[in-house]
Design a protein around this motif. Sequence first.
Motif, short mmCIF file in Angstrom:
data_model
loop_
_atom_site.label_atom_id
_atom_site.label_comp_id
_atom_site.label_asym_id
_atom_site.label_seq_id
_atom_site.Cartn_x
_atom_site.Cartn_y
_atom_site.Cartn_z
N PHE A 54 0.76 -1.51 0.03
CA PHE A 54 0.01 -0.03 -0.44
C PHE A 54 1.25 1.24 0.04
O PHE A 54 2.06 0.79 0.73
N ALA A 55 0.10 2.27 -0.29
CA ALA A 55 0.93 3.43 -0.12
C ALA A 55 0.82 3.46 0.92
O ALA A 55 0.45 3.78 1.80
N PRO A 56 1.92 4.91 1.23
CA PRO A 56 2.48 5.53 2.85
C PRO A 56 1.50 5.75 3.30
O PRO A 56 -0.08 6.75 2.81
N GLY A 57 0.93 5.62 4.64
CA GLY A 57 -0.76 6.13 5.12
C GLY A 57 -1.62 5.19 5.46
O GLY A 57 -2.66 5.34 5.38
N SER A 58 -1.88 4.86 4.13
CA SER A 58 -3.15 3.79 3.13
C SER A 58 -3.09 2.88 4.71
O SER A 58 -2.86 1.57 4.04
N TYR A 59 -5.19 3.08 4.84
CA TYR A 59 -4.84 1.26 5.44
C TYR A 59 -6.70 1.28 5.19
O TYR A 59 -7.60 2.25 4.32
N ARG B 209 -8.66 13.41 3.80
CA ARG B 209 -6.80 13.94 3.88
C ARG B 209 -6.49 14.59 5.45
O ARG B 209 -6.09 15.48 4.33
N GLU B 210 -7.56 14.71 5.78
CA GLU B 210 -7.06 16.00 6.95
C GLU B 210 -6.30 14.51 8.45
O GLU B 210 -6.50 15.74 9.10
N HIS B 211 -6.23 13.90 8.62
CA HIS B 211 -5.62 12.81 9.46
C HIS B 211 -4.18 13.72 10.33
O HIS B 211 -3.66 13.38 8.46
N PRO B 212 -4.55 14.07 10.75
CA PRO B 212 -2.55 14.77 11.54
C PRO B 212 -2.07 13.80 11.65
O PRO B 212 -0.20 14.70 11.30
N SER B 213 -1.77 12.34 11.69
CA SER B 213 -0.30 11.62 10.99
C SER B 213 -0.27 11.36 9.29
O SER B 213 0.30 10.87 9.54
N GLY B 214 -0.94 11.86 8.71
CA GLY B 214 -1.58 11.95 7.09
C GLY B 214 -2.24 10.20 7.20
O GLY B 214 -1.84 9.70 5.65
N LEU B 215 -2.41 9.97 7.95
CA LEU B 215 -3.05 8.44 7.07
C LEU B 215 -4.02 8.47 6.68
O LEU B 215 -4.90 9.85 5.96
#
Length: 314
Positions: free
Chosen positions: A199-204, A287-293
């Motif tokens: 997965f792309a970084p931070g993607s769940y 696309r506003e998660h503080p950790s970029g998730l």
Amino acid sequence: MTFALFDAPSAEPSQFVGFAGNRIDRQSENRADDCVEKALADPRTRLMLLGDGRICLKLDGGTFDPWYGLAESEAFKPRLGEAVLLGFDASGPILAASAGIGADDLPATVKAIDYRSVYMQGLIDAAALGALAQGAALLAWNASHRFCSKCGHASETRAGGYRRHCPSCGADHFPRTDPVAIMLTATREKCLLGRSPHFAPGSYSALAGFIEPGETIENAVRRETMEEAGIRLGRVVYHASQPWPFPYSLMIGCFGEPLNEDIQPDLGELEDCRWFFRDEVRQMLAREHPSGLVTPAKGAIAHTLIRAWVENGI
């Protein structure tokens, strides 16, 4: 009085996923063995040119056009002997065929773009994207089933690409669709998301896995969730489906009710798996998660499942 079984919104959730907007009249009951030949003799016929997981798109004034007339297509050396009939629209027959020239040999006004990028970037309209799913899956199946699985003899295409016939033993073979269960395990407060190493970084995303022979959709959802996350499921509810031309799958989206909370992830399959509360998932969608998730992009059935849970609950 309406029949209670159909007391549901008229807009099916499946209408809002990528590759699901196909409007072609397939006329499946009328596919004669010479239907491709007849289509090639019709000057109204349009082609979609595919190959190596890419579609040839004409760049026209900042927009992309996936359709070619028969004469126009000649420059791309389409393999018309292996073309498949997608069906018909108001303009006439529609075919899909493999281009006979590579991406490096295309003119500057034509770009060979991979299917996933076309869908992710919204380069063509929903109807054309649906036609792409149909054509890509059918061409891929024919390419991988050139020989009879019964006797090993070379098979021949029939019925516009929807049947392969073995002239040696007489066996007929038909296109397959691989069913894949994709499921969002959720309560009213939280849902289960995981990420694979690719997965792309931070993607769940929601968990997923192939449905096995002799298995119901519901039991596949329960089995895959248990195998990947160690979570036992009770009730399973279908939500939406999505054609997925990689190479010819059908994603079947469901919600699952967890019976335990302690996650035991299969780290051979997943890099991480955890519970997310609704507010955090809402940030991920925006696309506003503080950790970029982030969650999968709009158009993916996983996005549809996740957004439905965030906005409507269970």
